[in-house]
Motif scaffolding. Structure first.
Motif, PDB file in Angstrom:
ATOM      1  N   SER A   1      12.552  11.352  37.468  1.00  0.00           N
ATOM      2  CA  SER A   1      13.910  10.963  37.851  1.00  0.00           C
ATOM      3  C   SER A   1      14.242  11.610  39.196  1.00  0.00           C
ATOM      4  O   SER A   1      13.704  12.665  39.526  1.00  0.00           O
ATOM      5  CB  SER A   1      14.923  11.482  36.824  1.00  0.00           C
ATOM      6  OG  SER A   1      14.668  10.940  35.550  1.00  0.00           O
ATOM      7  N   THR A   2      15.124  10.975  39.955  1.00  0.00           N
ATOM      8  CA  THR A   2      15.573  11.551  41.226  1.00  0.00           C
ATOM      9  C   THR A   2      16.610  12.626  40.924  1.00  0.00           C
ATOM     10  O   THR A   2      17.685  12.320  40.394  1.00  0.00           O
ATOM     11  CB  THR A   2      16.192  10.442  42.113  1.00  0.00           C
ATOM     12  OG1 THR A   2      15.203   9.431  42.297  1.00  0.00           O
ATOM     13  CG2 THR A   2      16.637  10.997  43.457  1.00  0.00           C
ATOM     14  N   VAL A   3      16.271  13.867  41.232  1.00  0.00           N
ATOM     15  CA  VAL A   3      17.164  14.982  40.865  1.00  0.00           C
ATOM     16  C   VAL A   3      17.390  15.917  42.043  1.00  0.00           C
ATOM     17  O   VAL A   3      16.486  16.130  42.856  1.00  0.00           O
ATOM     18  CB  VAL A   3      16.576  15.793  39.680  1.00  0.00           C
ATOM     19  CG1 VAL A   3      16.561  14.954  38.409  1.00  0.00           C
ATOM     20  CG2 VAL A   3      15.179  16.304  39.985  1.00  0.00           C
ATOM     21  N   PRO A   4      18.585  16.494  42.133  1.00  0.00           N
ATOM     22  CA  PRO A   4      18.898  17.381  43.255  1.00  0.00           C
ATOM     23  C   PRO A   4      17.986  18.598  43.310  1.00  0.00           C
ATOM     24  O   PRO A   4      17.469  19.047  42.279  1.00  0.00           O
ATOM     25  CB  PRO A   4      20.337  17.817  42.973  1.00  0.00           C
ATOM     26  CG  PRO A   4      20.874  16.805  42.044  1.00  0.00           C
ATOM     27  CD  PRO A   4      19.727  16.291  41.252  1.00  0.00           C
ATOM     28  N   VAL A   5      17.837  19.112  44.508  1.00  0.00           N
ATOM     29  CA  VAL A   5      16.962  20.257  44.721  1.00  0.00           C
ATOM     30  C   VAL A   5      17.415  21.423  43.829  1.00  0.00           C
ATOM     31  O   VAL A   5      18.607  21.707  43.713  1.00  0.00           O
ATOM     32  CB  VAL A   5      16.934  20.633  46.226  1.00  0.00           C
ATOM     33  CG1 VAL A   5      18.297  20.998  46.752  1.00  0.00           C
ATOM     34  CG2 VAL A   5      15.924  21.720  46.528  1.00  0.00           C
ATOM     35  N   GLY A   6      16.461  22.015  43.152  1.00  0.00           N
ATOM     36  CA  GLY A   6      16.765  23.110  42.226  1.00  0.00           C
ATOM     37  C   GLY A   6      16.786  22.674  40.776  1.00  0.00           C
ATOM     38  O   GLY A   6      16.807  23.511  39.867  1.00  0.00           O
ATOM     39  N   THR A   7      16.745  21.351  40.526  1.00  0.00           N
ATOM     40  CA  THR A   7      16.820  20.872  39.139  1.00  0.00           C
ATOM     41  C   THR A   7      15.593  21.288  38.338  1.00  0.00           C
ATOM     42  O   THR A   7      15.688  21.583  37.142  1.00  0.00           O
ATOM     43  CB  THR A   7      16.997  19.336  39.096  1.00  0.00           C
ATOM     44  OG1 THR A   7      18.181  19.007  39.813  1.00  0.00           O
ATOM     45  CG2 THR A   7      17.103  18.817  37.670  1.00  0.00           C
ATOM     46  N   GLY A   8      14.429  21.323  38.992  1.00  0.00           N
ATOM     47  CA  GLY A   8      13.208  21.752  38.295  1.00  0.00           C
ATOM     48  C   GLY A   8      13.384  23.143  37.707  1.00  0.00           C
ATOM     49  O   GLY A   8      12.983  23.406  36.569  1.00  0.00           O
ATOM     50  N   ASP A   9      14.026  24.038  38.477  1.00  0.00           N
ATOM     51  CA  ASP A   9      14.278  25.401  37.979  1.00  0.00           C
ATOM     52  C   ASP A   9      15.166  25.339  36.734  1.00  0.00           C
ATOM     53  O   ASP A   9      14.945  26.029  35.748  1.00  0.00           O
ATOM     54  CB  ASP A   9      14.996  26.248  39.045  1.00  0.00           C
ATOM     55  CG  ASP A   9      14.222  26.292  40.365  1.00  0.00           C
ATOM     56  OD1 ASP A   9      13.163  25.646  40.446  1.00  0.00           O
ATOM     57  OD2 ASP A   9      14.685  26.951  41.310  1.00  0.00           O
ATOM     58  N   GLU A  10      16.191  24.472  36.807  1.00  0.00           N
ATOM     59  CA  GLU A  10      17.132  24.360  35.673  1.00  0.00           C
ATOM     60  C   GLU A  10      16.449  23.753  34.453  1.00  0.00           C
ATOM     61  O   GLU A  10      16.702  24.174  33.320  1.00  0.00           O
ATOM     62  CB  GLU A  10      18.321  23.477  36.047  1.00  0.00           C
ATOM     63  CG  GLU A  10      19.284  24.108  37.027  1.00  0.00           C
ATOM     64  CD  GLU A  10      20.327  23.088  37.465  1.00  0.00           C
ATOM     65  OE1 GLU A  10      20.695  22.217  36.654  1.00  0.00           O
ATOM     66  OE2 GLU A  10      20.753  23.171  38.632  1.00  0.00           O
ATOM     67  N   VAL A  11      15.596  22.751  34.684  1.00  0.00           N
ATOM     68  CA  VAL A  11      14.886  22.117  33.563  1.00  0.00           C
ATOM     69  C   VAL A  11      14.004  23.162  32.884  1.00  0.00           C
ATOM     70  O   VAL A  11      13.960  23.263  31.650  1.00  0.00           O
ATOM     71  CB  VAL A  11      14.051  20.905  34.049  1.00  0.00           C
ATOM     72  CG1 VAL A  11      13.047  20.441  32.994  1.00  0.00           C
ATOM     73  CG2 VAL A  11      14.970  19.747  34.429  1.00  0.00           C
ATOM     74  N   GLU A  12      13.349  23.968  33.698  1.00  0.00           N
ATOM     75  CA  GLU A  12      12.483  25.019  33.141  1.00  0.00           C
ATOM     76  C   GLU A  12      13.317  25.987  32.294  1.00  0.00           C
ATOM     77  O   GLU A  12      12.929  26.363  31.195  1.00  0.00           O
ATOM     78  CB  GLU A  12      11.798  25.751  34.298  1.00  0.00           C
ATOM     79  CG  GLU A  12      10.651  26.585  33.838  1.00  0.00           C
ATOM     80  CD  GLU A  12       9.788  27.083  35.005  1.00  0.00           C
ATOM     81  OE1 GLU A  12       9.575  26.340  35.983  1.00  0.00           O
ATOM     82  OE2 GLU A  12       9.343  28.232  34.919  1.00  0.00           O
ATOM     83  N   ARG A  13      14.489  26.348  32.838  1.00  0.00           N
ATOM     84  CA  ARG A  13      15.369  27.279  32.106  1.00  0.00           C
ATOM     85  C   ARG A  13      15.825  26.631  30.791  1.00  0.00           C
ATOM     86  O   ARG A  13      15.805  27.255  29.732  1.00  0.00           O
ATOM     87  CB  ARG A  13      16.576  27.624  32.993  1.00  0.00           C
ATOM     88  CG  ARG A  13      17.216  28.955  32.627  1.00  0.00           C
ATOM     89  CD  ARG A  13      18.309  29.346  33.621  1.00  0.00           C
ATOM     90  NE  ARG A  13      17.894  29.251  35.003  1.00  0.00           N
ATOM     91  CZ  ARG A  13      18.513  28.569  35.964  1.00  0.00           C
ATOM     92  NH1 ARG A  13      19.596  27.873  35.684  1.00  0.00           N
ATOM     93  NH2 ARG A  13      18.066  28.542  37.205  1.00  0.00           N
ATOM     94  N   THR A  14      16.232  25.367  30.860  1.00  0.00           N
ATOM     95  CA  THR A  14      16.683  24.663  29.650  1.00  0.00           C
ATOM     96  C   THR A  14      15.592  24.667  28.589  1.00  0.00           C
ATOM     97  O   THR A  14      15.847  24.930  27.408  1.00  0.00           O
ATOM     98  CB  THR A  14      17.051  23.192  29.989  1.00  0.00           C
ATOM     99  OG1 THR A  14      18.084  23.199  30.955  1.00  0.00           O
ATOM    100  CG2 THR A  14      17.504  22.404  28.776  1.00  0.00           C
ATOM    101  N   ILE A  15      14.362  24.389  29.020  1.00  0.00           N
ATOM    102  CA  ILE A  15      13.252  24.340  28.049  1.00  0.00           C
ATOM    103  C   ILE A  15      13.024  25.725  27.443  1.00  0.00           C
ATOM    104  O   ILE A  15      12.901  25.876  26.228  1.00  0.00           O
ATOM    105  CB  ILE A  15      11.966  23.802  28.726  1.00  0.00           C
ATOM    106  CG1 ILE A  15      12.148  22.330  29.082  1.00  0.00           C
ATOM    107  CG2 ILE A  15      10.751  23.993  27.801  1.00  0.00           C
ATOM    108  CD1 ILE A  15      10.992  21.691  29.824  1.00  0.00           C
TER     109      ILE A  15
END
Ligand code: NAD
Length: 438
Positions: free
Chosen positions: A121-135
């Motif tokens: 998905s097209t996600v704002p910069v930094g979202t990968g960090d947040e996804v990792e945190r969520t997981i």
């Protein structure tokens, strides 16, 4: 390789089907029961040329399946793609990441063994960090590497774009993900599509920067078109003269009613918001957004002008509703704003689109949908080409002239030339070209 694709929309379904075609074992997941049931029956929930065939052949070969069971698909997968929607958040224009985080939580609870989780998905910069945190918050034991792999396919040419991309961008922070990602795209790598490994944040930003640049290019030529109309120059020739310069390139220089669709409008706004939040405003992108927004309704003024300044009580026939040809996608289509402006002016509107009418119907009240160009032209005071479907490129103007009350064509995609239209007794207006009747 076993792949789970979370989200089976324009991106997820095309990506899943193409990855299966490469030989991977792909399970496409969606939370819409109707969508999964349709796919299981072999019916496509979206219109995309060539998609039905590639889905059918891979389903038959046992490499592509569909399910509502996210947990089962994720537990069995080596690589899990997130391809859910990231629409504009109501109110502030930031990307709405609730679907992405919702999917991340479900994935976290289901992963079994080391798994690469890929945000497509097209996600704002930094979202990968947040996804990792969520997981990690949802399941501290989850052994995952979170990767960014933005998608650049274009609706209408999505399969060719996926299979022969200009580049594949992979942003990672965990080296363990490099080999599985190279494996996923190995068939493309063999075809010499450049595989660009970057940091996760860089990869996320590449997608937005690319979309914003393309949107700006379109908006630039649209403003040049306005100037052409004032000074008697021809925007198509200006675009060709510019585009033949290799540094500029000929693509995305077609003047028209403004960009729409499921990506450029929301992605430009979201990028501008991100940049503001980080204290590095992107004024060019902000201006692109504002200019494009005004342009859509401004196109209705061309219709007003062509009809002598007044559309009240007149019947306007609209050819093409989708934001571009070869898709049924109506998201942010310029037709929506143009039709609204015509209705506000008191016009009666009829419309036809080869593939988009099912999606358009709920969005367009008080519009009569017809069976084809000649059906909606009957008794009309003006015909407006809004989307340049191939089916509108060789219209029978003698027949249209007989059917229409007044022979007026407003060609917002510059499909025709004034001389050929005038020969049939039509008044003609287009975008950025001299000698108009509009
Ligand atoms: P879409 O709305 O067509 O599809 C998203 C799908 O995800 C829907 O079917 C929805 O039911 C499903 N979904 C949402 N949450 C789910 C969950 N938790 N589990 C399972 N399924 C779930 O969206 P799209 O056009 O395919 O876009 C997806 C992403 O790709 C967006 O971020 C978009 O910006 C990006 N993108 C789109 C395009 C394009 O041309 N459409 C091109 C490049 C990138």
């Amino acid at each position: 390789m076993k792949i789970a694709m979370i989200g089976s929309g324009y991106v997820g379904l095309v990506s899943g089907a193409c990855l299966a075609d490469f030989g991977h074992e792909v399970t496409c997941v969606d939370k819409s029961a109707a969508r999964i049931a349709a796919l299981e029956r072999g019916e496509m929930p979206i219109y995309e040329p060539g998609l039905a065939d590639i889905v059918a052949s891979n389903a038959r070969a046992g490499r592509l399946s569909f399910t509502l069971d996210l947990a089962g698909a994720v537990a069995a997968a080596d690589v899990v793609f997130i391809a859910v929607g990231t629409p504009s958040r109501r109110g502030d224009g930031h990307a709405d990441l609730s679907y992405v985080h919702g999917a991340a939580r479900e994935i976290a609870a289901a992963v079994d063994g080391f798994t690469v989780v890929v945000t497509k998905s097209t996600v704002p910069v930094g979202t990968g960090d947040e996804v990792e945190r969520t997981i990690r918050e949802t399941n501290p034991l989850a052994d995952v590497a979170v990767v960014s792999n933005p998608e650049f396919l274009r609706e209408g040419a999505a399969i060719a774009d996926f299979k022969r991309p200009d580049r594949i961008v992979i942003g990672l922070e965990d080296e363990r993900a490099r080999e599985p990602m190279a494996e996923v795209y190995r068939p493309l790598f063999l075809n010499q599509s450049p595989l660009l490994f970057t940091s996760r944040r860089t990869s996320e930003l590449i997608k937005y920067a690319a979309n914003a640049f393309l949107a700006t290019k379109i908006t630039f030529i649209n403003e040049i078109a306005d100037l052409c109309e004032k000074v008697g120059a021809n925007v198509q020739e200006v675009a060709r003269g510019m585009g033949l310069d290799n540094r500029i390139g000929t693509k995305f220089l077609n003047a028209g009613p403004g960009f729409g669709g499921s990506c450029f409008p929301k992605d430009t706004v979201a990028l501008a918001k991100t940049a503001q939040d980080h204290g590095a405003p992107l004024r060019l992108v902000e201006t692109t957004v504002a200019v494009n927004e005004q342009r859509k309704r401004a196109m209705a003024r061309k219709v007003f002008q062509a009809l002598g300044g007044e559309v009240r009580g007149r019947t306007i026939a609209i050819l093409g509703l989708t934001f571009k040809p070869n898709t049924d996608d109506m998201r942010e289509a310029p037709s929506l704003a143009i039709i609204q402006a015509l209705k506000d002016g008191g016009a009666r509107v009829r419309a036809y689109d080869p593939e988009g009418m099912e999606q358009a119907r709920p969005l367009l009240e008080d519009v009569t949908f017809g069976a084809g160009p000649y059906d909606i032209a009957e008794g009309a005071d003006a015909l407006v080409i809004v989307t340049e479907w191939d089916a509108f490129r060789a219209l029978d103007f003698a027949r249209l002239r007989r059917l229409m009350t007044t022979p007026v064509l407003i060609d917002l995609r510059n499909v025709y030339r004034r001389e050929e239209i005038a020969r049939h007794g039509f008044r003609y207006a287009s975008v950025g070209r001299p000698g108009e009747d509009g």
